[in-house]
Design an enzyme around this catalytic site. Structure first.
Site, mmCIF file in Angstrom:
data_model
loop_
_atom_site.group_PDB
_atom_site.id
_atom_site.type_symbol
_atom_site.label_atom_id
_atom_site.label_comp_id
_atom_site.label_asym_id
_atom_site.label_seq_id
_atom_site.Cartn_x
_atom_site.Cartn_y
_atom_site.Cartn_z
ATOM 1 N N ARG A 114 68.059 28.929 28.375
ATOM 2 C CA ARG A 114 66.784 29.568 28.300
ATOM 3 C C ARG A 114 65.470 28.842 27.870
ATOM 4 O O ARG A 114 65.304 28.093 26.806
ATOM 5 C CB ARG A 114 67.084 30.767 27.121
ATOM 6 N N ARG A 131 92.889 40.983 3.035
ATOM 7 C CA ARG A 131 91.451 40.303 2.943
ATOM 8 C C ARG A 131 91.649 39.174 4.134
ATOM 9 O O ARG A 131 90.377 38.752 4.397
ATOM 10 C CB ARG A 131 91.213 39.816 1.499
ATOM 11 N N GLU A 148 87.793 47.193 2.668
ATOM 12 C CA GLU A 148 88.776 46.704 2.155
ATOM 13 C C GLU A 148 88.146 45.726 1.040
ATOM 14 O O GLU A 148 88.356 44.452 0.841
ATOM 15 C CB GLU A 148 89.685 45.948 2.934
ATOM 16 N N PHE A 201 95.976 55.294 6.324
ATOM 17 C CA PHE A 201 96.106 55.032 4.767
ATOM 18 C C PHE A 201 94.869 55.746 4.166
ATOM 19 O O PHE A 201 93.823 55.458 4.635
ATOM 20 C CB PHE A 201 96.081 53.507 4.747
HETATM 21 C C1 LIG Z 1 85.093 51.906 9.248
HETATM 22 C C2 LIG Z 1 85.636 52.000 8.094
HETATM 23 C C3 LIG Z 1 86.954 52.351 8.029
HETATM 24 C C4 LIG Z 1 87.466 52.764 6.810
HETATM 25 N N1 LIG Z 1 88.839 53.152 6.832
HETATM 26 C C5 LIG Z 1 89.419 53.241 5.730
HETATM 27 C C6 LIG Z 1 90.596 53.679 5.585
HETATM 28 O O1 LIG Z 1 91.464 54.010 6.542
HETATM 29 N N2 LIG Z 1 91.331 54.234 4.290
HETATM 30 C C7 LIG Z 1 90.542 54.212 3.075
HETATM 31 O O2 LIG Z 1 91.235 54.500 2.252
HETATM 32 N N3 LIG Z 1 89.279 53.950 3.302
HETATM 33 C C8 LIG Z 1 88.553 53.418 4.418
HETATM 34 N N4 LIG Z 1 87.463 52.973 4.413
HETATM 35 C C9 LIG Z 1 86.979 53.109 3.170
HETATM 36 C C10 LIG Z 1 85.963 51.700 2.644
HETATM 37 O O3 LIG Z 1 87.342 51.106 2.101
HETATM 38 C C11 LIG Z 1 85.068 51.950 1.645
HETATM 39 O O4 LIG Z 1 84.091 52.288 2.449
HETATM 40 C C12 LIG Z 1 84.852 50.702 0.705
HETATM 41 O O5 LIG Z 1 86.082 50.533 -0.027
HETATM 42 C C13 LIG Z 1 83.617 50.979 -0.128
HETATM 43 O O6 LIG Z 1 83.968 52.319 -0.678
HETATM 44 P P1 LIG Z 1 82.272 53.207 -0.729
HETATM 45 O O7 LIG Z 1 81.859 53.192 0.404
HETATM 46 O O8 LIG Z 1 82.515 54.359 -1.362
HETATM 47 O O9 LIG Z 1 81.182 52.292 -1.475
HETATM 48 P P2 LIG Z 1 80.930 52.430 -3.083
HETATM 49 O O10 LIG Z 1 82.026 52.205 -3.853
HETATM 50 O O11 LIG Z 1 79.984 53.508 -3.427
HETATM 51 O O12 LIG Z 1 79.963 50.978 -3.339
HETATM 52 C C14 LIG Z 1 78.726 51.071 -2.315
HETATM 53 C C15 LIG Z 1 78.307 49.646 -2.756
HETATM 54 O O13 LIG Z 1 77.797 49.436 -4.114
HETATM 55 C C16 LIG Z 1 77.962 48.131 -4.331
HETATM 56 N N5 LIG Z 1 79.185 47.936 -5.428
HETATM 57 C C17 LIG Z 1 80.012 48.761 -5.830
HETATM 58 N N6 LIG Z 1 80.672 48.585 -6.924
HETATM 59 C C18 LIG Z 1 79.834 47.263 -7.488
HETATM 60 C C19 LIG Z 1 79.923 46.451 -8.418
HETATM 61 N N7 LIG Z 1 80.868 46.774 -9.542
HETATM 62 N N8 LIG Z 1 79.060 45.391 -8.526
HETATM 63 C C20 LIG Z 1 78.064 45.318 -7.807
HETATM 64 N N9 LIG Z 1 77.854 46.155 -6.670
HETATM 65 C C21 LIG Z 1 78.732 47.307 -6.257
HETATM 66 C C22 LIG Z 1 78.426 47.339 -2.974
HETATM 67 O O14 LIG Z 1 77.483 46.751 -2.193
HETATM 68 C C23 LIG Z 1 79.082 48.485 -2.278
HETATM 69 O O15 LIG Z 1 79.148 48.331 -0.841
HETATM 70 C C24 LIG Z 1 86.732 52.639 5.604
HETATM 71 C C25 LIG Z 1 85.379 52.325 5.478
HETATM 72 C C26 LIG Z 1 84.843 52.098 6.796
HETATM 73 C C27 LIG Z 1 83.315 51.891 6.983
#
Ligand SMILES: Cc1cc2nc3c(=O)[nH]c(=O)nc-3n(C[C@H](O)[C@H](O)[C@H](O)COP(=O)(O)OP(=O)(O)OC[C@H]3O[C@@H](n4cnc5c(N)ncnc54)[C@H](O)[C@@H]3O)c2cc1C
Length: 384
Positions: free
Chosen positions: A270, A245, A365, A126
């Site tokens: 321990r 979720r 997610e 996905f």
């Molecule tokens: C192991 C793993 C598997 C994954 N698998 C998939 C997959 O199969 N398919 C897929 O589509 N995606 C996948 N993802 C992606 C995952 O869903 C995203 O990493 C996640 O949605 C967050 O997006 P980002 O990393 O770009 O963070 P960003 O959007 O850059 O956000 C970074 C941080 O900013 C903060 N933040 C963001 N917006 C706000 C706000 N409005 N207010 C306050 N704080 C905020 C939060 O702390 C967030 O963690 C995967 C990620 C991991 C780590």
């Protein structure tokens, strides 16, 4: 008001619990080869799961599955999360991972994609997240532009699990960037051999998970590979977001329960400064806090799953559940690690892995901050 789980769900929980205790926990330090289960271990566990009737649990009965709803799946997920024997994401050992989106395919799409997936003949992934659109999918830049009987897809995705092995991608792309998540996103099924589509880079996460980057350069996808109507991407997504979720919340519960057990046993054995750790108030409070939080989280997960099963779910219910339970799981793992001291940091015990996994569920997610943001909006609407 009845707080007991229904009899059949209690029995299911008990069956999975015994399966985890007997078959999974004993092999949990050796079952994986990198991010995947060792093939022989997978084959043996899947055979055992089938023997116990634990197969295609949440696949609807019309498609040959057992049609379990979310409360039943919640107890399965929380029990499975008590061990690190299996990958924390993707296909477990109870059959292929079929996202609810795929049950919404039209008959021709079901023939080509859904049924082979259920039979284990095809794999999928996905793809929604992009370099500039993670928590905020509405800002995605991957576009799908219609030209008669096909779309041309351009853009990139990142952090996509299972992409290297996928026969097709469930891709979210913008058909109208101005509308974004309000009717501008659509879902497509993209075959792996589509010219212009490539799996580019592999990234290793600290939990051991591998994710991939995808590139689309004028990838030509026929109109019949669009799922639902144009612009329906986010509303189709709702079908799996609630389950996703609740799944992640259950990971928190399972980790917490195992970590409470490990911490309680270790604290009694321990001895430091002439007394077991269990006699130190600082340690007692850590374990008691994890226990209380787990108890509250479990009640909340069951209530949310029950509401989802009975069509009574308010959208913010799953936000509350996901935030509360993923955070309590991480806190319990962190306390457990602290109580174990240096040995908690080794890779000889499962704690380090549960600590990392549970940390990751606070981001994937739906980052907990984003969940809180949407929850706060719902609260403001309640008190206008
Ligand atoms: C192991 C793993 C598997 C994954 N698998 C998939 C997959 O199969 N398919 C897929 O589509 N995606 C996948 N993802 C992606 C995952 O869903 C995203 O990493 C996640 O949605 C967050 O997006 P980002 O990393 O770009 O963070 P960003 O959007 O850059 O956000 C970074 C941080 O900013 C903060 N933040 C963001 N917006 C706000 C706000 N409005 N207010 C306050 N704080 C905020 C939060 O702390 C967030 O963690 C995967 C990620 C991991 C780590």
């Amino acid at each position: 008001m009845d707080f007991e789980l229904p009899e059949e769900i209690r029995l299911l929980k008990d069956t999975v619990r015994k399966f985890v205790d007997r078959e999974l926990i004993p092999i949990e330090m050796t079952s994986m080869d990198g991010p995947d289960l060792k093939p022989d271990v997978r084959a043996a566990l899947e055979a055992k799961a089938k023997e116990l009737g634990l197969w295609l649990l949440d696949v609807p009965e019309d498609f040959g599955g057992q049609g379990l709803k979310l409360l039943a799946m919640a107890v399965v997920w929380e029990e499975i999360a008590r061990t690190i024997a299996l990958p924390p994401r993707g296909p477990g050992i109870f059959g292929p991972d079929v996202r609810p989106l795929l049950f919404q395919l039209n008959p021709a799409q079901k023939e080509r994609y859904l049924f082979p997936l259920i039979r284990g003949e095809k794999k999928t992934c996905f793809a929604q997240t992009e370099p500039d659109a993670g928590a905020d999918p509405g800002s995605m830049r991957t576009t799908a532009v219609r030209h008669g009987d096909h779309y041309l897809i351009n853009g990139s995705k990142r952090f996509i699990s299972f992409a290297a092995d996928a026969d097709f991608v469930q891709l979210v792309a913008a058909t109208d960037r101005a509308k974004g998540s309000r009717g501008g996103l659509s879902v497509f099924l993209v075959d792996k051999d589509t010219p212009g589509f490539k799996v580019t880079r592999k990234t290793l996460k600290m939990m051991g998970d591998v994710t991939y980057e995808l590139a689309f350069e004028d990838a030509k996808v026929p109109v019949e590979n669009r799922v639902g109507e144009e612009g329906q991407g986010m509303s189709l997504a709702q079908s799996w977001l609630a389950a996703g979720r609740i799944y992640q919340a259950c990971r928190g519960l399972g980790v917490a329960e195992r970590c409470i057990e490990l911490a309680a046993r270790y604290a009694q054995q321990r001895v430091t400064f002439g007394a077991p750790l269990s006699e130190r108030q600082a340690v007692q409070f850590m374990i008691a806090d994890s226990f209380m939080e787990h108890k509250l989280g479990q009640t909340n997960v069951y209530e949310t799953a029950w509401k989802a099963d009975h069509g009574k779910l308010a959208r913010h219910d799953t936000y509350t559940t996901k935030v509360f339970c993923t955070e309590l799981g991480f806190r319990a793992a962190d306390r457990c690690l602290q109580i174990h001291g240096g040995i908690g940091l080794t890779t000889e015990l499962p704690i380090h892995k549960m600590w990392k996994d549970s940390r990751s569920f606070m981001i994937t997610e739906g980052a907990v901050e984003v969940m809180r943001m949407v929850l706060a909006r719902a609260i403001f609407r309640m008190y206008q």
